[in-house]
Structure formats: structure tokens, C-alpha cells
Design a protein around this motif. Sequence first.
Motif, mmCIF file in Angstrom:
data_model
loop_
_atom_site.group_PDB
_atom_site.id
_atom_site.type_symbol
_atom_site.label_atom_id
_atom_site.label_comp_id
_atom_site.label_asym_id
_atom_site.label_seq_id
_atom_site.Cartn_x
_atom_site.Cartn_y
_atom_site.Cartn_z
ATOM 1 N N ILE A 68 -45.947 39.658 -4.802
ATOM 2 C CA ILE A 68 -46.613 38.857 -3.766
ATOM 3 C C ILE A 68 -45.721 38.749 -2.528
ATOM 4 O O ILE A 68 -46.186 38.834 -1.394
ATOM 5 N N ALA A 69 -44.417 38.578 -2.770
ATOM 6 C CA ALA A 69 -43.457 38.472 -1.669
ATOM 7 C C ALA A 69 -43.136 39.832 -1.048
ATOM 8 O O ALA A 69 -42.389 39.907 -0.076
ATOM 9 N N ARG A 70 -43.717 40.894 -1.611
ATOM 10 C CA ARG A 70 -43.506 42.271 -1.143
ATOM 11 C C ARG A 70 -42.025 42.628 -1.077
ATOM 12 O O ARG A 70 -41.522 43.180 -0.072
ATOM 13 N N MET A 71 -41.329 42.301 -2.144
ATOM 14 C CA MET A 71 -39.924 42.680 -2.273
ATOM 15 C C MET A 71 -39.811 44.210 -2.236
ATOM 16 O O MET A 71 -40.686 44.913 -2.733
ATOM 17 N N ASP A 72 -38.773 44.704 -1.617
ATOM 18 C CA ASP A 72 -38.574 46.151 -1.525
ATOM 19 C C ASP A 72 -38.639 46.793 -2.910
ATOM 20 O O ASP A 72 -38.007 46.316 -3.855
ATOM 21 N N ARG A 73 -39.419 47.869 -3.042
ATOM 22 C CA ARG A 73 -39.653 48.492 -4.349
ATOM 23 C C ARG A 73 -38.360 48.995 -4.990
ATOM 24 O O ARG A 73 -38.165 48.867 -6.194
ATOM 25 N N ARG A 74 -37.500 49.604 -4.205
ATOM 26 C CA ARG A 74 -36.256 50.130 -4.768
ATOM 27 C C ARG A 74 -35.370 49.015 -5.297
ATOM 28 O O ARG A 74 -34.792 49.117 -6.382
ATOM 29 N N LYS A 75 -35.269 47.958 -4.498
ATOM 30 C CA LYS A 75 -34.458 46.816 -4.926
ATOM 31 C C LYS A 75 -35.060 46.178 -6.174
ATOM 32 O O LYS A 75 -34.348 45.835 -7.119
ATOM 33 N N PHE A 76 -36.389 46.039 -6.154
ATOM 34 C CA PHE A 76 -37.067 45.472 -7.325
ATOM 35 C C PHE A 76 -36.834 46.330 -8.561
ATOM 36 O O PHE A 76 -36.506 45.825 -9.636
ATOM 37 N N SER A 77 -37.016 47.632 -8.437
ATOM 38 C CA SER A 77 -36.866 48.542 -9.581
ATOM 39 C C SER A 77 -35.462 48.472 -10.159
ATOM 40 O O SER A 77 -35.278 48.436 -11.381
ATOM 41 N N LEU A 78 -34.462 48.447 -9.283
ATOM 42 C CA LEU A 78 -33.066 48.393 -9.746
ATOM 43 C C LEU A 78 -32.793 47.132 -10.543
ATOM 44 O O LEU A 78 -32.327 47.186 -11.688
ATOM 45 N N TRP A 79 -33.113 45.978 -9.949
ATOM 46 C CA TRP A 79 -32.761 44.716 -10.607
ATOM 47 C C TRP A 79 -33.677 44.383 -11.771
ATOM 48 O O TRP A 79 -33.271 43.721 -12.720
ATOM 49 N N SER A 80 -34.896 44.878 -11.709
ATOM 50 C CA SER A 80 -35.797 44.696 -12.843
ATOM 51 C C SER A 80 -35.299 45.506 -14.034
ATOM 52 O O SER A 80 -35.355 45.048 -15.183
ATOM 53 N N ALA A 81 -34.802 46.716 -13.773
ATOM 54 C CA ALA A 81 -34.246 47.547 -14.840
ATOM 55 C C ALA A 81 -33.006 46.897 -15.442
ATOM 56 O O ALA A 81 -32.821 46.875 -16.666
ATOM 57 N N VAL A 82 -32.161 46.344 -14.578
ATOM 58 C CA VAL A 82 -30.957 45.651 -15.062
ATOM 59 C C VAL A 82 -31.346 44.479 -15.952
ATOM 60 O O VAL A 82 -30.776 44.260 -17.024
#
Length: 208
Positions: free
Chosen positions: A136-150
Motif C-alpha cells: 500500500i505504501a508502494r515500498m521499492d520492490r527491490r528493497k522489499f524483496s531483499l528485506w522480506s527474504a531476510v
Amino acid sequence: MDPGWLFQHYESQFVWLCLAIIFVECGLFFPVLPGDTLLFSIGIFIAAPTSADTHLNLNLFVALIILSVAAFLGNVVGYEIGRKIGPPLAQRDGRILKKKYFDETHEFFEKHGIVALVVGRFVPFVRTYVTVVAGIARMDRRKFSLWSAVGAVAWVVIVTVLGYSLGSTFPGLASQIDKVILVLLAFTVVPIAWEWWRRRKAAKAAAN
């Protein structure tokens, strides 16, 4: 949703069922699913003696990989849903999709930022909604993918390995899984109860 019951009744499909539950809890708005207890139980079942009825014939390393992937993919789905239909979704107040959960998770996300994607994994309800809020906050996809994976790897590894370690130390623990789960649920409820008490105290203070 008792892991012991699931194992006894769906032994041959147990692993697939676990993957489905983890995926759904992490991305499809079902916060009542037993993510923590399930991961913990899987570790115990893998560590159980091969002669035991509760032994899960699955390599621990393989289990950590596939469970982490399921958790991460669930987050990706939740994020994409948040980006596409998040705002109207967050305003609903149904039995499962409660507006207060979205509001509390949004506050958690705003306060902790990307750390919320890691820390939020260990907090019931927040784990389910934080990725939608990120969408919803439109967080950057790359940043989201990295930290979500972590966050996915950290959550799966810590909880599952803890169960495996205890199961290896106490071989008979798998046969007492019901009691173990009750203890684990008690620890899970503690942070929720603390947060509820803290918010109620703050609300009373603000009212006065």
C-alpha cells in the motif's frame, strides 16, 4: 490447526500442507494460522528418532530452504495485493480482514521501516499484514524483496532450528507435542498481551 493432529492424519502430504499454510499466512490474510507453532513442530518431528511414529523423514536443510521460499513467496503475493487493491482492502472491517489490524500494522511499519519486514515476522498478526502495508505504501520492490527474504529466512531458521535442537536434546519431545505447543503459544501470547496492556494504558492516560 494442531501440528500433531495434522501430522498423524496427513503424514504423506504433511510437508505440502505445511508449505501451503506458511504461504497463506504470510500473504493471504489468515493471521490465525499456526505459523510459529508449525515451524517449531517441524523441527521437533525431523529430530524425532526414526523409529518413532512422529518422525518426519525430511532433511533439515531442505526443510529450511522450502519453508523459507514459501514464506517469501507469500510475502510477495501480499505485497502485490497491497499495491493493486490495498487501500480499499484496508478499510474493510470483516471477521478476518479487520481494519484495526491494518492500522496497527501500518503504525508498526511507519515506526520501524524496513526493519518491520524482519522483526514483524516474529509478531503474530503483524507477520500477515506488514507486507500488504508495504505494498500500500508502494515500498521499492527491490528493497522489499531483499528485506522480506531476510525476514523469511531468519524466521524459518530460528524457529525451526530451535524446535530441532530441543527435539534432538529430548528425543521423547515429539510424543508430547500437544504440551509443547501449549507452552509455545503461551510465549506467543505474552507480547500480544503486553502490547494490548500498553495501548490501553496509553489510551487511559490520553483520556485523562
